[in-house]
Motif scaffolding. Structure first.
Motif, PDB file in Angstrom:
ATOM      1  N   ASP A   1       0.881  -1.160   0.000  1.00 41.49           N
ATOM      2  CA  ASP A   1       0.000   0.000   0.000  1.00 41.49           C
ATOM      3  C   ASP A   1       0.922   1.214   0.000  1.00 41.49           C
ATOM      4  N   ALA A   2       1.294   1.667  -1.190  1.00 44.48           N
ATOM      5  CA  ALA A   2       2.309   2.715  -1.312  1.00 44.48           C
ATOM      6  C   ALA A   2       1.871   4.018  -0.648  1.00 44.48           C
ATOM      7  N   GLU A   3       0.604   4.357  -0.769  1.00 44.55           N
ATOM      8  CA  GLU A   3       0.135   5.609  -0.170  1.00 44.55           C
ATOM      9  C   GLU A   3       0.260   5.565   1.350  1.00 44.55           C
ATOM     10  N   ARG A   4      -0.124   4.454   1.949  1.00 48.31           N
ATOM     11  CA  ARG A   4      -0.032   4.327   3.403  1.00 48.31           C
ATOM     12  C   ARG A   4       1.438   4.304   3.840  1.00 48.31           C
ATOM     13  N   HIS A   5       2.268   3.584   3.104  1.00 49.31           N
ATOM     14  CA  HIS A   5       3.693   3.528   3.420  1.00 49.31           C
ATOM     15  C   HIS A   5       4.284   4.937   3.419  1.00 49.31           C
ATOM     16  N   LEU A   6       4.029   5.698   2.371  1.00 49.49           N
ATOM     17  CA  LEU A   6       4.582   7.048   2.278  1.00 49.49           C
ATOM     18  C   LEU A   6       4.011   7.977   3.340  1.00 49.49           C
ATOM     19  N   SER A   7       2.776   7.736   3.751  1.00 50.30           N
ATOM     20  CA  SER A   7       2.133   8.620   4.721  1.00 50.30           C
ATOM     21  C   SER A   7       2.758   8.545   6.102  1.00 50.30           C
ATOM     22  N   THR A   8       3.535   7.510   6.369  1.00 44.87           N
ATOM     23  CA  THR A   8       4.214   7.433   7.668  1.00 44.87           C
ATOM     24  C   THR A   8       5.391   8.407   7.749  1.00 44.87           C
ATOM     25  N   PHE A   9       5.786   8.970   6.612  1.00 42.95           N
ATOM     26  CA  PHE A   9       6.886   9.929   6.577  1.00 42.95           C
ATOM     27  C   PHE A   9       6.352  11.352   6.452  1.00 42.95           C
ATOM     28  N   SER A  10       7.055  12.290   7.041  1.00 41.79           N
ATOM     29  CA  SER A  10       6.674  13.693   6.895  1.00 41.79           C
ATOM     30  C   SER A  10       7.217  14.216   5.567  1.00 41.79           C
ATOM     31  N   ASN A  11       6.351  14.837   4.801  1.00 40.78           N
ATOM     32  CA  ASN A  11       6.746  15.464   3.532  1.00 40.78           C
ATOM     33  C   ASN A  11       7.531  14.540   2.603  1.00 40.78           C
ATOM     34  N   PRO A  12       6.978  13.373   2.270  1.00 41.71           N
ATOM     35  CA  PRO A  12       7.702  12.484   1.355  1.00 41.71           C
ATOM     36  C   PRO A  12       7.906  13.156  -0.005  1.00 41.71           C
ATOM     37  N   GLU A  13       9.091  12.964  -0.555  1.00 42.64           N
ATOM     38  CA  GLU A  13       9.480  13.663  -1.774  1.00 42.64           C
ATOM     39  C   GLU A  13       9.168  12.845  -3.021  1.00 42.64           C
ATOM     40  N   THR A  14       8.046  12.144  -2.992  1.00 39.18           N
ATOM     41  CA  THR A  14       7.697  11.307  -4.132  1.00 39.18           C
ATOM     42  C   THR A  14       6.204  10.999  -4.089  1.00 39.18           C
ATOM     43  N   THR A  15       5.754  10.145  -4.982  1.00 37.37           N
ATOM     44  CA  THR A  15       4.345   9.791  -5.101  1.00 37.37           C
ATOM     45  C   THR A  15       4.177   8.281  -5.031  1.00 37.37           C
ATOM     46  N   PRO A  16       2.957   7.807  -4.745  1.00 36.79           N
ATOM     47  CA  PRO A  16       2.719   6.360  -4.767  1.00 36.79           C
ATOM     48  C   PRO A  16       3.058   5.731  -6.118  1.00 36.79           C
ATOM     49  N   GLU A  17       2.830   6.465  -7.201  1.00 41.36           N
ATOM     50  CA  GLU A  17       3.125   5.926  -8.530  1.00 41.36           C
ATOM     51  C   GLU A  17       4.628   5.664  -8.691  1.00 41.36           C
ATOM     52  N   THR A  18       5.436   6.605  -8.225  1.00 40.35           N
ATOM     53  CA  THR A  18       6.886   6.429  -8.300  1.00 40.35           C
ATOM     54  C   THR A  18       7.343   5.299  -7.387  1.00 40.35           C
ATOM     55  N   PHE A  19       6.689   5.169  -6.220  1.00 43.21           N
ATOM     56  CA  PHE A  19       6.998   4.077  -5.297  1.00 43.21           C
ATOM     57  C   PHE A  19       6.816   2.737  -6.016  1.00 43.21           C
ATOM     58  N   HIS A  20       5.689   2.591  -6.723  1.00 38.59           N
ATOM     59  CA  HIS A  20       5.423   1.329  -7.431  1.00 38.59           C
ATOM     60  C   HIS A  20       6.420   1.087  -8.558  1.00 38.59           C
ATOM     61  N   GLU A  21       6.962   2.136  -9.140  1.00 44.67           N
ATOM     62  CA  GLU A  21       7.958   1.971 -10.197  1.00 44.67           C
ATOM     63  C   GLU A  21       9.259   1.392  -9.631  1.00 44.67           C
ATOM     64  N   ARG A  22       9.557   1.661  -8.355  1.00 46.91           N
ATOM     65  CA  ARG A  22      10.797   1.181  -7.738  1.00 46.91           C
ATOM     66  C   ARG A  22      10.601  -0.166  -7.036  1.00 46.91           C
ATOM     67  N   VAL A  23       9.397  -0.421  -6.506  1.00 51.88           N
ATOM     68  CA  VAL A  23       9.169  -1.575  -5.620  1.00 51.88           C
ATOM     69  C   VAL A  23       8.137  -2.518  -6.215  1.00 51.88           C
ATOM     70  N   THR A  24       8.405  -3.813  -6.131  1.00 52.27           N
ATOM     71  CA  THR A  24       7.450  -4.829  -6.528  1.00 52.27           C
ATOM     72  C   THR A  24       7.148  -5.727  -5.336  1.00 52.27           C
ATOM     73  N   THR A  25       6.247  -6.674  -5.515  1.00 52.01           N
ATOM     74  CA  THR A  25       5.809  -7.530  -4.415  1.00 52.01           C
ATOM     75  C   THR A  25       5.652  -8.973  -4.886  1.00 52.01           C
ATOM     76  N   ILE A  26       5.586  -9.860  -3.908  1.00 46.87           N
ATOM     77  CA  ILE A  26       5.381 -11.271  -4.232  1.00 46.87           C
ATOM     78  C   ILE A  26       4.064 -11.473  -4.959  1.00 46.87           C
ATOM     79  N   ASN A  27       2.991 -10.851  -4.453  1.00 43.43           N
ATOM     80  CA  ASN A  27       1.682 -11.111  -5.080  1.00 43.43           C
ATOM     81  C   ASN A  27       1.501 -10.382  -6.406  1.00 43.43           C
ATOM     82  N   GLU A  28       2.437  -9.500  -6.752  1.00 41.27           N
ATOM     83  CA  GLU A  28       2.441  -8.932  -8.099  1.00 41.27           C
ATOM     84  C   GLU A  28       3.183  -9.846  -9.070  1.00 41.27           C
TER      85      GLU A  28
END
Length: 269
Positions: free
Chosen positions: A184-211
């Protein structure tokens, strides 16, 4: 080099809160250093937890969001950035052994102790490997978005799927890591203050087992447990009452404390 001729115990997946998960690693290190069993463990985080890297600044955390969402915040004794360990999306493991049984080289130890993790991915049908090249930082405070490093970052089809870190004590080595089952890229990023990226960019860098493959979380956990157990020729194990008692006290004094979490000062040192 193999360690399968040593006395290993496999502790199958169990749920603990963040401070206790960190404390159990350190208690297992004491057990191994004292001549007891070496430990292979798989675990999840209840509730979901943001673990900070050893030197991570507290100002990088959105404390209000974490509190409102019942996300525990603790600090790891290992370096790197923060990792949001989702109760469902994260599969975590630790390997703990006496220091004198492992190579002195950090790289050699990573290669040795990541063997069962690569085996687990292979059993799942995922082509995973250490990244071939360094990839640039996206958001420094977030472990999965830092510069990817060939020493310990595992990728599948060029995207990070697992991070691993080592804590080398004088008498024992702790390697722990996470395998991303779901994200859940949005939730992951929301734990940080002022993240310098977007959920879309997060998905471009990170993959998962169920993907990558069609596999239930339960089955993925069983594969990780089996790969670890086979690697160490481990016996089924569990924590002793004494270890659990000491871990709970250690968690209370160290990993639950603001002194440790917000200032990375170890009150037990």
């Amino acid at each position: 080099m193999t360690l399968a001729d040593r006395d290993w115990r496999l502790i199958r997946e169990e749920s603990w809160d963040g401070p206790l998960n960190m404390a159990l690693d350190e208690i297992a290190a004491e057990t191994a250093a004292a001549g007891g069993s070496r430990t292979l463990r798989v675990y999840r985080w209840e509730p979901s937890t943001l673990s900070l890297g050893y030197r991570q600044e507290p100002k990088t955390v959105d404390w209000e969001f974490c509190e409102s969402e019942n996300i525990t915040v603790t600090r790891r004794p290992t370096g790197g950035g923060g990792i949001y360990h989702d109760n469902y999306g994260d599969i975590s493991y630790s390997i703990i052994a006496p220091a004198d049984e492992l190579p002195g080289s950090l790289m050699e130890t990573y290669e040795l102790l990541c063997d069962p993790i690569f085996d687990a991915f292979q059993r799942m049908g995922i082509d995973a490997k250490f990244t071939d090249e360094k990839l640039p930082v996206i958001h420094q405070p977030a472990c999965y978005l830092r510069e990817l490093h060939p020493a310990h970052d595992v990728v599948a089809r060029g995207r990070k799927i697992s991070g691993n870190a080592q804590y080398r004590r004088k008498d024992a080595v702790i390697q722990h890591g996470s395998l991303k089952f779901a994200l859940d890229a949005e939730r992951h990023l929301s734990t940080f203050s002022n993240p310098e990226t977007t959920p879309e960019t997060f998905h471009e860098r990170v993959t998962t087992i169920n993907e990558q493959v069609s596999l239930s979380r339960k089955d993925a956990v069983t594969v990780v447990e089996s790969a670890l157990g086979d690697w160490g020729d481990a016996d089924e194990g569990e924590w002793t009452d004494d270890e659990l008692s000491r871990a709970r006290e250690h968690a209370r004094i160290k990993f639950e404390s603001d002194e440790w979490t917000k200032r990375h000062d170890d009150p037990t040192a």
